[in-house]
Design a protein around this motif. Structure first.
Motif, mmCIF file in Angstrom:
data_model
loop_
_atom_site.group_PDB
_atom_site.id
_atom_site.type_symbol
_atom_site.label_atom_id
_atom_site.label_comp_id
_atom_site.label_asym_id
_atom_site.label_seq_id
_atom_site.Cartn_x
_atom_site.Cartn_y
_atom_site.Cartn_z
ATOM 1 N N LYS A 119 -33.229 -49.716 -15.314
ATOM 2 C CA LYS A 119 -33.893 -48.584 -15.959
ATOM 3 C C LYS A 119 -32.847 -47.584 -16.446
ATOM 4 O O LYS A 119 -31.804 -47.402 -15.818
ATOM 5 C CB LYS A 119 -34.863 -47.899 -15.001
ATOM 6 N N THR A 120 -33.137 -46.929 -17.556
ATOM 7 C CA THR A 120 -32.276 -45.882 -18.085
ATOM 8 C C THR A 120 -32.435 -44.649 -17.213
ATOM 9 O O THR A 120 -33.554 -44.175 -16.981
ATOM 10 C CB THR A 120 -32.657 -45.543 -19.539
ATOM 11 N N LYS A 121 -31.320 -44.122 -16.723
ATOM 12 C CA LYS A 121 -31.363 -42.923 -15.880
ATOM 13 C C LYS A 121 -31.370 -41.705 -16.790
ATOM 14 O O LYS A 121 -30.365 -41.353 -17.397
ATOM 15 C CB LYS A 121 -30.149 -42.883 -14.952
ATOM 16 N N LEU A 122 -32.541 -41.074 -16.886
ATOM 17 C CA LEU A 122 -32.697 -39.893 -17.728
ATOM 18 C C LEU A 122 -32.745 -38.632 -16.877
ATOM 19 O O LEU A 122 -33.440 -38.584 -15.862
ATOM 20 C CB LEU A 122 -34.000 -39.958 -18.528
ATOM 21 N N TYR B 199 -37.536 -42.759 -26.086
ATOM 22 C CA TYR B 199 -37.497 -43.646 -24.919
ATOM 23 C C TYR B 199 -38.895 -44.069 -24.508
ATOM 24 O O TYR B 199 -39.856 -43.315 -24.676
ATOM 25 C CB TYR B 199 -36.830 -42.950 -23.728
ATOM 26 N N CYS C 251 -37.675 -45.927 -17.760
ATOM 27 C CA CYS C 251 -36.756 -44.855 -17.384
ATOM 28 C C CYS C 251 -36.933 -44.448 -15.923
ATOM 29 O O CYS C 251 -38.016 -44.541 -15.363
ATOM 30 C CB CYS C 251 -36.995 -43.625 -18.254
ATOM 31 N N ASP D 12 -27.595 -41.524 -17.541
ATOM 32 C CA ASP D 12 -27.199 -42.302 -18.712
ATOM 33 C C ASP D 12 -27.361 -41.451 -19.963
ATOM 34 O O ASP D 12 -26.629 -41.602 -20.932
ATOM 35 C CB ASP D 12 -28.072 -43.559 -18.850
ATOM 36 N N HIS D 13 -28.355 -40.564 -19.938
ATOM 37 C CA HIS D 13 -28.630 -39.697 -21.073
ATOM 38 C C HIS D 13 -29.384 -38.467 -20.572
ATOM 39 O O HIS D 13 -30.132 -38.542 -19.599
ATOM 40 C CB HIS D 13 -29.478 -40.436 -22.119
#
Length: 111
Positions: A11-14, A41, A46, A77-78
């Protein structure tokens, strides 16, 4: 006998800059999901890393929560930063992202 090990996609770490003060957990999650969508996204892919566990958020001061959230910012990550005054943004995250070259997107600034 060996089997096939299936791994879940990462998963993207937001980290999403959002004012959480006075909001319910459901309201916060809704705001995080909307900000993720606004930045392009899929929220289901996420991990929202600045959402503190409820017991910590309840028992710490707002400044303590901000400090703990900034620790999480280092692992993003973002970062998504919302326009101040819209309930989705605060100011120190953009400075930190610029200073330490953490990628970020601003949402809600077109108006």
């Amino acid at each position: 006998m060996g089997g096939i090990l299936l791994m879940e996609p990462q998963k993207t770490k937001l980290y999403i800059a959002v004012s959480m003060r006075g909001k319910t957990r459901a309201e916060i999650m809704d705001c995080l999901r909307r900000a993720a969508i606004d930045a392009g996204y899929n929220p289901d892919g996420c991990e929202f890393i600045n959402l503190l566990p409820e017991d910590i958020a309840t028992n710490k001061t707002p400044v303590e929560c901000l400090g703990l959230s900034i620790v999480n910012l280092a692992h993003a990550d973002h970062v998504i930063i919302g326009k101040p005054g819209t309930g989705t943004g605060v100011s120190c995250e953009e400075y930190i992202c610029n200073k330490y070259r953490i990628p970020y997107t601003k949402v809600g600034f077109e108006n």
